[in-house]
Design a protein around this motif. Structure first.
Motif, PDB file in Angstrom:
ATOM      1  N   ILE A   1       2.138  -0.605  -7.230  1.00  0.00           N
ATOM      2  CA  ILE A   1       1.120  -1.658  -7.261  1.00  0.00           C
ATOM      3  C   ILE A   1      -0.053  -1.282  -6.356  1.00  0.00           C
ATOM      4  CG2 ILE A   1       0.641  -4.043  -6.564  1.00  0.00           C
ATOM      5  CD1 ILE A   1       2.110  -3.804  -9.244  1.00  0.00           C
ATOM      6  N   LEU A   2       0.228  -0.551  -5.275  1.00  0.00           N
ATOM      7  CA  LEU A   2      -0.832  -0.170  -4.344  1.00  0.00           C
ATOM      8  C   LEU A   2      -1.771   0.875  -4.932  1.00  0.00           C
ATOM      9  CD1 LEU A   2       1.248   0.120  -1.031  1.00  0.00           C
ATOM     10  CD2 LEU A   2       0.270  -1.919  -2.112  1.00  0.00           C
ATOM     11  N   THR A   3      -1.418   1.448  -6.068  1.00  0.00           N
ATOM     12  CA  THR A   3      -2.281   2.447  -6.708  1.00  0.00           C
ATOM     13  C   THR A   3      -3.244   1.813  -7.705  1.00  0.00           C
ATOM     14  OG1 THR A   3      -0.829   2.938  -8.609  1.00  0.00           O
ATOM     15  CG2 THR A   3      -0.378   4.093  -6.540  1.00  0.00           C
ATOM     16  N   ARG A   4      -3.185   0.499  -7.875  1.00  0.00           N
ATOM     17  CA  ARG A   4      -4.013  -0.162  -8.881  1.00  0.00           C
ATOM     18  C   ARG A   4      -5.329  -0.652  -8.278  1.00  0.00           C
ATOM     19  NH1 ARG A   4      -1.309  -1.192 -13.674  1.00  0.00           N
ATOM     20  NH2 ARG A   4       0.952  -0.831 -13.612  1.00  0.00           N
ATOM     21  N   GLY A   5      -6.381  -0.546  -9.089  1.00  0.00           N
ATOM     22  CA  GLY A   5      -7.687  -1.022  -8.670  1.00  0.00           C
ATOM     23  C   GLY A   5      -7.822  -2.516  -8.839  1.00  0.00           C
ATOM     24  N   THR A   6      -9.017  -3.024  -8.557  1.00  0.00           N
ATOM     25  CA  THR A   6      -9.243  -4.463  -8.606  1.00  0.00           C
ATOM     26  C   THR A   6      -9.193  -5.028 -10.025  1.00  0.00           C
ATOM     27  OG1 THR A   6     -11.632  -4.054  -8.625  1.00  0.00           O
ATOM     28  CG2 THR A   6     -10.604  -4.483  -6.484  1.00  0.00           C
ATOM     29  N   ASP A   7      -9.200  -4.147 -11.033  1.00  0.00           N
ATOM     30  CA  ASP A   7      -9.048  -4.602 -12.413  1.00  0.00           C
ATOM     31  C   ASP A   7      -7.626  -4.396 -12.920  1.00  0.00           C
ATOM     32  OD1 ASP A   7      -8.999  -1.871 -12.548  1.00  0.00           O
ATOM     33  OD2 ASP A   7     -10.631  -1.672 -14.017  1.00  0.00           O
ATOM     34  N   GLY A   8      -6.740  -3.926 -12.062  1.00  0.00           N
ATOM     35  CA  GLY A   8      -5.348  -3.734 -12.437  1.00  0.00           C
ATOM     36  C   GLY A   8      -5.020  -2.365 -12.986  1.00  0.00           C
ATOM     37  N   ARG A   9      -6.045  -1.540 -13.220  1.00  0.00           N
ATOM     38  CA  ARG A   9      -5.780  -0.204 -13.761  1.00  0.00           C
ATOM     39  C   ARG A   9      -5.361   0.751 -12.654  1.00  0.00           C
ATOM     40  NH1 ARG A   9     -11.032   1.062 -17.377  1.00  0.00           N
ATOM     41  NH2 ARG A   9     -12.019   0.202 -15.494  1.00  0.00           N
ATOM     42  N   VAL A  10      -4.539   1.744 -13.028  1.00  0.00           N
ATOM     43  CA  VAL A  10      -4.042   2.718 -12.068  1.00  0.00           C
ATOM     44  C   VAL A  10      -5.168   3.681 -11.688  1.00  0.00           C
ATOM     45  CG1 VAL A  10      -2.358   4.560 -11.669  1.00  0.00           C
ATOM     46  CG2 VAL A  10      -1.714   2.539 -13.007  1.00  0.00           C
ATOM     47  N   LEU A  11      -5.349   3.890 -10.387  1.00  0.00           N
ATOM     48  CA  LEU A  11      -6.385   4.781  -9.874  1.00  0.00           C
ATOM     49  C   LEU A  11      -5.806   6.156  -9.576  1.00  0.00           C
ATOM     50  CD1 LEU A  11      -8.054   2.350  -7.288  1.00  0.00           C
ATOM     51  CD2 LEU A  11      -8.753   2.765  -9.660  1.00  0.00           C
ATOM     52  N   ASP A  12      -6.609   7.192  -9.788  1.00  0.00           N
ATOM     53  CA  ASP A  12      -6.164   8.545  -9.457  1.00  0.00           C
ATOM     54  C   ASP A  12      -6.056   8.747  -7.952  1.00  0.00           C
ATOM     55  OD1 ASP A  12      -6.025   9.297 -12.130  1.00  0.00           O
ATOM     56  OD2 ASP A  12      -8.124   9.952 -12.181  1.00  0.00           O
ATOM     57  N   ASP A  13      -6.975   8.150  -7.202  1.00  0.00           N
ATOM     58  CA  ASP A  13      -6.995   8.319  -5.747  1.00  0.00           C
ATOM     59  C   ASP A  13      -7.226   6.968  -5.095  1.00  0.00           C
ATOM     60  OD1 ASP A  13      -7.005   9.402  -3.241  1.00  0.00           O
ATOM     61  OD2 ASP A  13      -9.038  10.230  -3.364  1.00  0.00           O
ATOM     62  N   PRO A  14      -6.194   6.143  -4.998  1.00  0.00           N
ATOM     63  CA  PRO A  14      -6.360   4.792  -4.448  1.00  0.00           C
ATOM     64  C   PRO A  14      -6.798   4.851  -2.984  1.00  0.00           C
ATOM     65  CG  PRO A  14      -4.224   5.054  -5.534  1.00  0.00           C
ATOM     66  CD  PRO A  14      -4.801   6.410  -5.398  1.00  0.00           C
ATOM     67  N   PRO A  15      -7.828   4.130  -2.621  1.00  0.00           N
ATOM     68  CA  PRO A  15      -8.328   4.207  -1.245  1.00  0.00           C
ATOM     69  C   PRO A  15      -7.317   3.724  -0.212  1.00  0.00           C
ATOM     70  CG  PRO A  15      -9.439   2.460  -2.474  1.00  0.00           C
ATOM     71  CD  PRO A  15      -8.666   3.253  -3.469  1.00  0.00           C
ATOM     72  N   LEU A  16      -6.503   2.735  -0.552  1.00  0.00           N
ATOM     73  CA  LEU A  16      -5.550   2.217   0.418  1.00  0.00           C
ATOM     74  C   LEU A  16      -4.527   3.283   0.809  1.00  0.00           C
ATOM     75  CD1 LEU A  16      -4.299   0.001   2.134  1.00  0.00           C
ATOM     76  CD2 LEU A  16      -3.071  -0.795   0.095  1.00  0.00           C
ATOM     77  N   LEU A  17      -4.029   4.041  -0.164  1.00  0.00           N
ATOM     78  CA  LEU A  17      -3.016   5.048   0.150  1.00  0.00           C
ATOM     79  C   LEU A  17      -3.587   6.130   1.050  1.00  0.00           C
ATOM     80  CD1 LEU A  17      -1.041   5.460  -3.184  1.00  0.00           C
ATOM     81  CD2 LEU A  17      -0.720   3.837  -1.314  1.00  0.00           C
ATOM     82  N   ALA A  18      -4.835   6.502   0.823  1.00  0.00           N
ATOM     83  CA  ALA A  18      -5.479   7.483   1.706  1.00  0.00           C
ATOM     84  C   ALA A  18      -5.640   6.900   3.107  1.00  0.00           C
ATOM     85  CB  ALA A  18      -6.834   7.890   1.132  1.00  0.00           C
ATOM     86  N   ALA A  19      -6.021   5.628   3.190  1.00  0.00           N
ATOM     87  CA  ALA A  19      -6.198   4.998   4.497  1.00  0.00           C
ATOM     88  C   ALA A  19      -4.887   4.944   5.270  1.00  0.00           C
ATOM     89  CB  ALA A  19      -6.769   3.589   4.324  1.00  0.00           C
ATOM     90  N   LEU A  20      -3.803   4.608   4.589  1.00  0.00           N
ATOM     91  CA  LEU A  20      -2.502   4.563   5.253  1.00  0.00           C
ATOM     92  C   LEU A  20      -2.068   5.961   5.694  1.00  0.00           C
ATOM     93  CD1 LEU A  20      -0.530   2.075   2.958  1.00  0.00           C
ATOM     94  CD2 LEU A  20      -1.724   1.585   5.078  1.00  0.00           C
TER      95      LEU A  20
END
Length: 688
Positions: free
Chosen positions: A342-361
């Motif tokens: 779920i943390l890889t999804r963008g604000t529209d619900g689609r899966v992101l290749d490079d989710p910003p939250l995971l990089a921040a963590l």
């Protein structure tokens, strides 16, 4: 969005000794400052917001103060309450929405303590509570390389709730603390705790089919307060009691050389779907905290009614700050993220290749050196095992390891080659990444226990009140000839071998092994593979099994000690079959009944492997493992050990106790060059 509203109230006079003024926008939440408490909360699209003070005993509203207009910074409302101190009052917020009405009292998302829950099973009336700042850690964190970890997954309440635990405060942090000697004797060095953030165990719509009584939400995957430890997990079931006892538990685990990982649930919240309660996030800024459809309805990608909008900057900052709080306040060693996809999804619900939250963590300086473990799936069927965006920092629960080892031990067609890949750290899933990316497990809280995996062909979940159709439909289990409890000695012997087989393969595989609490002494859930609602002996560990299953407990402790004694089992690089210069054996070689001739046929039920590593200083480390997953006895000729050594028998699951395992250094030497493998057995040798 519509939320229940409360009638407007006139602002009462200031409580004695208090005065208010504008505050600072950072940090969020309630923060003690010299002579005052600073409150800062993000609330979008609301013209007015009130600070509500409540009696810490009864919860009665004492006063409500509007946040001053001059204290607003962007969408952050601030107020400073002078003369306030921790313990004098509980607090919450009200927002004006729609104009002219006030919301119910909302919880502070950043609250480090939630009052009003009381003892386990009482219907909560939550209030935010300010806790005093803690002192520095009493003991240093144990420094353990991830390659050396053996994780032990446990539920705080279930671990000691049964009277057989013999602890003073069953089902609490204090009770778990009393069981640290068991963990040390077993040899595990990391405890992974199911959710301990405040949750509402009374939030379950199902009832017991036997009694008609409401069933609890026992596991706690419905978080209410993401930065607050669960009060009912303390002998003193108050926010202050939980805060103190959790810090004491972590301190004593660290003193024993055991790390602490928390299972955190940032994919959904206890507010549920549209008809769920308005506790906090929905009243403050629903579109920032939750994924919504174009018509404003919650997206349900978690099968719980709502989905956290982890791609939104406000929510991402909230998640990061909560994790920092657990590290700073309790000195925990890492986190396992439930439904981390779920943390890889963008604000529209689609899966992101490079989710910003995971990089921040991954790159956050406060979280540096702490474990980050992803359950790389979600309820939509998204499976990112092997492809989760880890930034070189994240490990993953490897569900493919679980499924493959189960199939291999049952002799399923085509499983032998797949098992070989899993055994050396799943290089197909994690090429170029360390073996510690893979957290290997055969059982976890979600599914059958190890004893039940050998005792039931199908799930038995009728007690959950869902008609028996909940839980994982097929767990690749085998009852060994009889469904459930039996007195048949042949069936019982086979079940014992299969349990030992699974544990031995797990603890000799490359990666980070994880055990389920109680598997070391035959814990059963009576075939229930979805015991999330069972606050009963079904979910409680029966500690009398430590005596009745003492032989299994001894075997597991020997397996863990064997892993600790052999660096070749804890390599962080995936071994290959290339013979390096100066080595007597390649890092890995595969064998069958004849050395150097493995059987890769889909119908194969025999596989042997030799693991070898030259040490920079000292003797080489060499381990040989042979697994016979068929029912017939097999004879294997052994490959030659390194020059100057001979084979010694460390484990043989086909042998009777106590000949099934030996402590490292006390293994008997083999007198012949072959090995007799009983049907459904695994043997491990070491060269000395």
């Amino acid at each position: 969005m519509t939320i229940p509203t409360a009638a407007p109230e006139e602002t009462p006079p200031l409580l004695d000794g208090l005065r208010v003024g504008p505050g600072q926008a950072q940090p969020f939440g309630a923060t003690p400052v010299p002579g005052a408490v600073n409150f800062a909360v993000h609330a979008r699209d609301t013209p007015r917001l009130w600070l509500v003070l409540m009696d810490p005993g009864s919860g009665t509203v004492l006063a409500e103060y509007p946040f001053p207009d001059e204290g607003r910074v962007g969408t952050v409302h601030t107020v400073r309450l002078y003369g306030a101190e921790a313990g004098r009052f509980d607090y919450g917020y009200r927002v004006e929405r729609p104009p002219g009405t006030r919301s119910p009292v909302l919880l502070d998302p950043y609250a480090r303590g939630l009052a009003g829950a009381g003892a386990w099973g009482e219907r909560p009336r939550y209030r935010s509570r300010l806790l005093a700042a803690p002192g520095p850690p009493a003991v240093p964190r144990p420094s353990i390389d991830p390659a050396d970890l053996v994780i032990y997954e446990a539920h705080v309440r279930g671990f000691t709730r049964d009277p057989s635990s013999g602890v003073r405060h069953p089902g609490t942090f204090a009770g778990l603390r009393q069981k640290i000697p068991h963990l040390r004797e077993l040899g595990v060095n990391c405890v992974e705790l199911l959710p301990i953030a405040e949750f509402d165990e009374t939030d379950n719509t199902y009832t017991s089919p036997e009694s008609g009584a409401p069933l609890p939400n026992f596991w706690g995957y419905n978080t209410v307060g993401f930065a607050a430890p669960k009060a009912a997990y303390a002998a003193d079931p108050t926010p202050g009691g939980a805060d103190a006892e959790l810090r004491e538990l972590v301190t004593e685990l660290h003193r024993a050389g055991i790390q602490v990982v928390l299972d955190v649930v940032f994919n959904h919240t206890a507010e549920g779907g549209r008809g769920g309660p308005v506790l906090s996030f929905r009243g403050l800024d629903e579109s920032a905290y939750y994924l919504l459809s174009p018509d404003g309805e919650p997206l349900n990608l978690t099968a719980t009614g709502n989905t956290v909008n982890a791609g939104h900057p406000v929510t991402g900052e909230f998640i990061l700050n909560c994790l920092r709080d657990w590290v700073i306040r309790y000195d925990v060693d890492g986190f396992r993220f439930d439904m981390a996809s779920i943390l890889t999804r963008g604000t529209d619900g689609r899966v992101l290749d490079d989710p910003p939250l995971l990089a921040a963590l991954a790159h956050d300086p406060v979280l540096a050196g702490r474990l980050l473990i992803a359950e790389a799936t979600d309820a939509t069927g998204l499976d990112q095992v092997g492809s989760f965006p880890g930034h070189g920092r994240w490990s993953e629960w490897n569900g493919r390891y679980r499924d493959t080892v189960r199939r291999f031990l049952l002799g399923r067609r085509g499983s032998t080659g797949d098992f070989a890949t899993r055994f050396v750290g799943s290089p197909d899933l994690y090429p170029g990444r360390p073996t510690t990316t893979s957290v290997n497990y055969i059982t976890c809280h979600d599914g059958l226990t190890l004893a039940d995996w050998t005792s039931y062909d199908r799930r038995h979940n009728e007690a959950n009140g869902e008609g028996g159709g909940d839980g994982i439909p097929d767990e690749e289990s085998w009852n060994c000839g009889y469904e459930g409890p039996t007195a048949d000695h042949a069936v019982l012997r086979l079940r014992e071998r299969q349990r030992r087989n699974a544990l031995l393969l797990l603890l000799t595989s490359a990666g980070i092994p994880m055990l389920l609490a109680g598997d070391e002494f035959g814990r059963t859930q009576r075939g229930n593979n979805n015991a999330y609602s069972q606050d009963s002996p079904v979910s409680w560990l029966d500690w009398s099994h430590t005596a009745s299953h003492a032989a299994l407990l001894r075997f597991v402790s020997h397996c863990i000690a064997f892993r600790r004694a052999h660096p070749v089992l804890r390599r962080t690089t995936h071994p290959d079959g290339v013979l390096p210069d100066g080595w007597s054996c390649p890092p890995v070689s595969w064998h069958g009944e004849t050395p150097g001739q493995p059987d890769w046929h889909p119908s194969s039920t025999l596989l042997a492997v030799l693991l070898h590593q030259q040490q920079p200083a000292g003797p080489a480390d060499t381990v040989y493992l042979a697994a016979n997953t068929g029912g017939a006895r097999r004879t294997v000729r052994l490959p030659q050990p390194p020059p100057g050594t001979r084979w010694h028998l460390s484990m043989d699951t086909g042998a009777p106790t106590p000949l099934d395992s030996y402590p490292p250094g006390r293994e008997p030497a083999l007198v012949r060059g072959s090995l007799q493998l009983t049907g459904h057995s695994v043997a491990v040798l070491t060269a000395r």
